[in-house]
Motif scaffolding. Structure first.
Motif, mmCIF file in Angstrom:
data_model
loop_
_atom_site.group_PDB
_atom_site.id
_atom_site.type_symbol
_atom_site.label_atom_id
_atom_site.label_comp_id
_atom_site.label_asym_id
_atom_site.label_seq_id
_atom_site.Cartn_x
_atom_site.Cartn_y
_atom_site.Cartn_z
ATOM 1 N N PRO A 3 0.901 -1.264 -0.031
ATOM 2 C CA PRO A 3 -0.094 -0.157 -0.176
ATOM 3 C C PRO A 3 0.811 1.275 -0.125
ATOM 4 O O PRO A 3 2.056 1.138 0.571
ATOM 5 C CB PRO A 3 -0.759 0.058 1.243
ATOM 6 C CG PRO A 3 -0.061 -1.026 2.233
ATOM 7 C CD PRO A 3 0.879 -1.972 1.084
ATOM 8 N N GLU A 6 0.290 2.750 5.069
ATOM 9 C CA GLU A 6 -0.534 1.861 6.039
ATOM 10 C C GLU A 6 -0.147 2.247 7.487
ATOM 11 O O GLU A 6 0.854 2.731 7.916
ATOM 12 C CB GLU A 6 0.276 0.479 5.788
ATOM 13 C CG GLU A 6 -0.060 -0.490 6.578
ATOM 14 C CD GLU A 6 0.841 -1.829 6.407
ATOM 15 O OE1 GLU A 6 0.074 -2.986 6.761
ATOM 16 O OE2 GLU A 6 1.696 -1.951 5.828
ATOM 17 N N GLN A 37 -5.433 1.043 5.401
ATOM 18 C CA GLN A 37 -4.355 0.972 4.106
ATOM 19 C C GLN A 37 -5.080 1.802 3.117
ATOM 20 O O GLN A 37 -6.207 1.788 2.911
ATOM 21 C CB GLN A 37 -4.030 -0.452 3.803
ATOM 22 C CG GLN A 37 -3.364 -1.220 4.610
ATOM 23 C CD GLN A 37 -3.194 -2.703 4.152
ATOM 24 O OE1 GLN A 37 -3.495 -3.149 3.126
ATOM 25 N NE2 GLN A 37 -2.348 -3.466 4.835
#
Length: 149
Positions: A3, A6, A37
């Motif tokens: 991601p 996060e 996320q």
């Protein structure tokens, strides 16, 4: 694919002190154990009543506040451990935009100053370059660059 952002088990607590000796008597849990996320290109909205911690989450994620606990990763980098120079570089890429225009812009400041201030903070440019950048920004948003002063 990892991601872009996060946040794991984020907490921001404020101690409450009382008395002559300033003893801690309680803790205000502004943010208590939030995780999420965010992928590149994705949008996230924080919704809740006034005072529920939305702004505290945002300020903590951009490291304007130090979290009490939890981890914040941006592009895989733990931003909780960034030093001053690294934090400055991080803040050129990640910034808050307030929903309240009255707290975002100082009505006593000239338009040009409002534009140049973040440029001065986040770029290494001279006065002439800052003015040119400011005028370019004004043109892009449909303002007359002659009104910069």
């Amino acid at each position: 694919m990892r991601p872009l952002l996060e946040v794991t088990e984020l907490k921001k607590h404020y101690p409450i002190f009382r008395g002559v000796w300033k003893r801690q008597i309680a803790v205000t849990r502004a943010v208590d154990d939030i995780s999420f996320q965010l992928a590149r290109g994705q949008t996230l909205g924080l919704v809740g009543e006034s005072g529920c911690g939305k702004t505290t989450v945002a300020r903590t994620v951009v490291r304007l506040l130090q979290p009490t606990a939890g981890q914040i990763f941006f592009e895989g980098c733990n931003i909780n451990t960034l030093k001053k120079k690294q934090l400055r570089q991080f803040r050129t890429r990640v910034q808050m935009i307030s929903q309240d225009p009255y707290s975002s812009l100082n009505p006593l400041m000239k338009v040009g100053t409002s534009i140049v201030e973040p440029l001065a903070e986040n770029t290494k440019t001279n006065r002439k370059q800052k003015k040119e950048l400011s005028q370019d920004i004004m043109r892009k948003v449909g303002l007359n660059p002659l009104h910069i002063e």
